[in-house]
Design a protein around this motif. Structure first.
Motif, PDB file in Angstrom:
ATOM      1  N   PRO A 201      27.708   2.200 -16.316  1.00  0.00           N
ATOM      2  CA  PRO A 201      29.047   2.332 -16.902  1.00  0.00           C
ATOM      3  C   PRO A 201      29.697   1.008 -17.274  1.00  0.00           C
ATOM      4  N   HIS A 202      29.150  -0.102 -16.798  1.00  0.00           N
ATOM      5  CA  HIS A 202      29.713  -1.416 -17.085  1.00  0.00           C
ATOM      6  C   HIS A 202      28.621  -2.326 -17.639  1.00  0.00           C
ATOM      7  N   PRO A 203      28.955  -3.232 -18.526  1.00  0.00           N
ATOM      8  CA  PRO A 203      27.944  -4.170 -19.019  1.00  0.00           C
ATOM      9  C   PRO A 203      27.449  -5.067 -17.876  1.00  0.00           C
ATOM     10  N   VAL A 204      26.133  -5.183 -17.766  1.00  0.00           N
ATOM     11  CA  VAL A 204      25.531  -6.034 -16.745  1.00  0.00           C
ATOM     12  C   VAL A 204      24.356  -6.777 -17.379  1.00  0.00           C
ATOM     13  N   PRO A 205      24.011  -7.957 -16.848  1.00  0.00           N
ATOM     14  CA  PRO A 205      22.904  -8.716 -17.422  1.00  0.00           C
ATOM     15  C   PRO A 205      21.557  -8.000 -17.309  1.00  0.00           C
ATOM     16  N   ASP A 206      21.349  -7.284 -16.227  1.00  0.00           N
ATOM     17  CA  ASP A 206      20.080  -6.588 -16.015  1.00  0.00           C
ATOM     18  C   ASP A 206      20.275  -5.108 -16.325  1.00  0.00           C
ATOM     19  N   PRO A 207      19.571  -4.566 -17.313  1.00  0.00           N
ATOM     20  CA  PRO A 207      19.758  -3.164 -17.691  1.00  0.00           C
ATOM     21  C   PRO A 207      19.364  -2.164 -16.597  1.00  0.00           C
ATOM     22  N   LEU A 208      18.688  -2.634 -15.545  1.00  0.00           N
ATOM     23  CA  LEU A 208      18.325  -1.738 -14.448  1.00  0.00           C
ATOM     24  C   LEU A 208      19.346  -1.739 -13.314  1.00  0.00           C
ATOM     25  N   ASP A 209      20.330  -2.633 -13.383  1.00  0.00           N
ATOM     26  CA  ASP A 209      21.301  -2.684 -12.297  1.00  0.00           C
ATOM     27  C   ASP A 209      22.058  -1.362 -12.212  1.00  0.00           C
ATOM     28  N   ASN A 210      22.093  -0.805 -11.043  1.00  0.00           N
ATOM     29  CA  ASN A 210      22.745   0.466 -10.699  1.00  0.00           C
ATOM     30  C   ASN A 210      21.959   1.696 -11.159  1.00  0.00           C
ATOM     31  N   VAL A 211      21.054   1.546 -12.100  1.00  0.00           N
ATOM     32  CA  VAL A 211      20.337   2.709 -12.644  1.00  0.00           C
ATOM     33  C   VAL A 211      18.817   2.588 -12.518  1.00  0.00           C
ATOM     34  N   GLY A 212      18.318   1.550 -11.853  1.00  0.00           N
ATOM     35  CA  GLY A 212      16.885   1.375 -11.644  1.00  0.00           C
ATOM     36  C   GLY A 212      16.469   1.948 -10.305  1.00  0.00           C
ATOM     37  N   PHE A 213      15.433   2.784 -10.319  1.00  0.00           N
ATOM     38  CA  PHE A 213      14.980   3.471  -9.109  1.00  0.00           C
ATOM     39  C   PHE A 213      13.461   3.474  -9.004  1.00  0.00           C
ATOM     40  N   VAL A 214      12.970   3.578  -7.771  1.00  0.00           N
ATOM     41  CA  VAL A 214      11.599   3.981  -7.467  1.00  0.00           C
ATOM     42  C   VAL A 214      11.689   5.006  -6.346  1.00  0.00           C
ATOM     43  N   PHE A 215      10.628   5.810  -6.222  1.00  0.00           N
ATOM     44  CA  PHE A 215      10.611   6.879  -5.229  1.00  0.00           C
ATOM     45  C   PHE A 215       9.287   6.876  -4.484  1.00  0.00           C
ATOM     46  N   PHE A 216       9.346   7.230  -3.206  1.00  0.00           N
ATOM     47  CA  PHE A 216       8.129   7.368  -2.407  1.00  0.00           C
ATOM     48  C   PHE A 216       8.393   8.349  -1.267  1.00  0.00           C
ATOM     49  N   ASP A 217       7.313   8.827  -0.670  1.00  0.00           N
ATOM     50  CA  ASP A 217       7.386   9.686   0.506  1.00  0.00           C
ATOM     51  C   ASP A 217       6.726   8.978   1.675  1.00  0.00           C
ATOM     52  N   ASP A 218       7.195   9.273   2.888  1.00  0.00           N
ATOM     53  CA  ASP A 218       6.498   8.776   4.066  1.00  0.00           C
ATOM     54  C   ASP A 218       5.272   9.671   4.306  1.00  0.00           C
ATOM     55  N   PRO A 219       4.437   9.385   5.300  1.00  0.00           N
ATOM     56  CA  PRO A 219       3.216  10.179   5.502  1.00  0.00           C
ATOM     57  C   PRO A 219       3.451  11.668   5.736  1.00  0.00           C
TER      58      PRO A 219
ATOM     59  N   GLY B 268       0.770  -1.230   0.000  1.00  0.00           N
ATOM     60  CA  GLY B 268       0.000   0.000   0.000  1.00  0.00           C
ATOM     61  C   GLY B 268       0.805   1.287   0.000  1.00  0.00           C
ATOM     62  N   VAL B 269       2.079   1.207  -0.360  1.00  0.00           N
ATOM     63  CA  VAL B 269       2.917   2.410  -0.431  1.00  0.00           C
ATOM     64  C   VAL B 269       2.677   3.095  -1.776  1.00  0.00           C
ATOM     65  N   ASP B 270       2.481   4.393  -1.752  1.00  0.00           N
ATOM     66  CA  ASP B 270       2.316   5.177  -2.982  1.00  0.00           C
ATOM     67  C   ASP B 270       3.704   5.407  -3.571  1.00  0.00           C
ATOM     68  N   VAL B 271       4.091   4.547  -4.493  1.00  0.00           N
ATOM     69  CA  VAL B 271       5.447   4.531  -5.037  1.00  0.00           C
ATOM     70  C   VAL B 271       5.389   4.797  -6.540  1.00  0.00           C
ATOM     71  N   THR B 272       6.426   5.424  -7.065  1.00  0.00           N
ATOM     72  CA  THR B 272       6.491   5.669  -8.508  1.00  0.00           C
ATOM     73  C   THR B 272       6.699   4.358  -9.247  1.00  0.00           C
ATOM     74  N   ASP B 273       6.503   4.403 -10.546  1.00  0.00           N
ATOM     75  CA  ASP B 273       6.888   3.276 -11.388  1.00  0.00           C
ATOM     76  C   ASP B 273       8.407   3.156 -11.382  1.00  0.00           C
ATOM     77  N   VAL B 274       8.907   2.004 -11.785  1.00  0.00           N
ATOM     78  CA  VAL B 274      10.354   1.818 -11.905  1.00  0.00           C
ATOM     79  C   VAL B 274      10.865   2.761 -12.990  1.00  0.00           C
ATOM     80  N   GLN B 275      11.950   3.460 -12.669  1.00  0.00           N
ATOM     81  CA  GLN B 275      12.557   4.407 -13.603  1.00  0.00           C
ATOM     82  C   GLN B 275      14.021   4.045 -13.816  1.00  0.00           C
TER      83      GLN B 275
END
Length: 135
Positions: free
Chosen positions: A103-121, A90-97
């Motif tokens: 800077p380095h090849p990785v299997p998952d394109p979101l590694d190191n650069v994948g984020f979500v954001f939320f605020d507490d109450p 039930g957290v109001d969180v952004t979509d994955v961005q």
């Protein structure tokens, strides 16, 4: 000499509401909830697997306006799973961005650069970043 960050004070307006958010919605462990009379209360909570805790409370913590803390960041190995868990709880969180390029090849394109954001109450701002491997 190691210098470890162990505690971050998070300013809140309602201790019980914030404690419920961090413990029940985010899954932080409640390390202690201690009151010294009516004027002092300290609640320490720790994210799963973290060496750093947050403290909410009144009286013995520095006075900051509730919601004024921005830029707190949690790190997880899988941002998609973290996002799904936050939504489920039930957290109001952004979509994955994706922010930036890895800077380095990785299997998952979101590694190191994948984020979500939320605020507490109160509006304190949090980021969650995927880091499953470090360069």
């Amino acid at each position: 000499m190691n210098w470890t960050l162990e505690v971050v004070i998070v300013p809140v307006s309602d201790i019980d509401r914030a404690k419920a958010f961090y413990a029940d919605r985010l899954g932080f462990a409640v390390d202690h909830d201690t009151a010294f009379g009516d004027d002092v209360r300290i609640v320490q909570l720790t994210p799963p697997g973290s060496g750093c805790s947050i403290v909410i409370g009144k009286g013995a913590v520095p006075e900051m306006p509730p919601g004024s803390l921005r830029g707190l960041q949690l790190v997880v190995p899988d941002i998609r799973k973290a996002h799904a868990l936050l939504v489920e709880r039930g957290v109001d969180v952004t979509d994955v961005q994706k922010i930036g390029e890895n800077p380095h090849p990785v299997p998952d394109p979101l590694d190191n650069v994948g984020f979500v954001f939320f605020d507490d109450p109160d509006g304190n701002g949090w980021a969650v970043q995927q880091i499953s491997s470090r360069g």
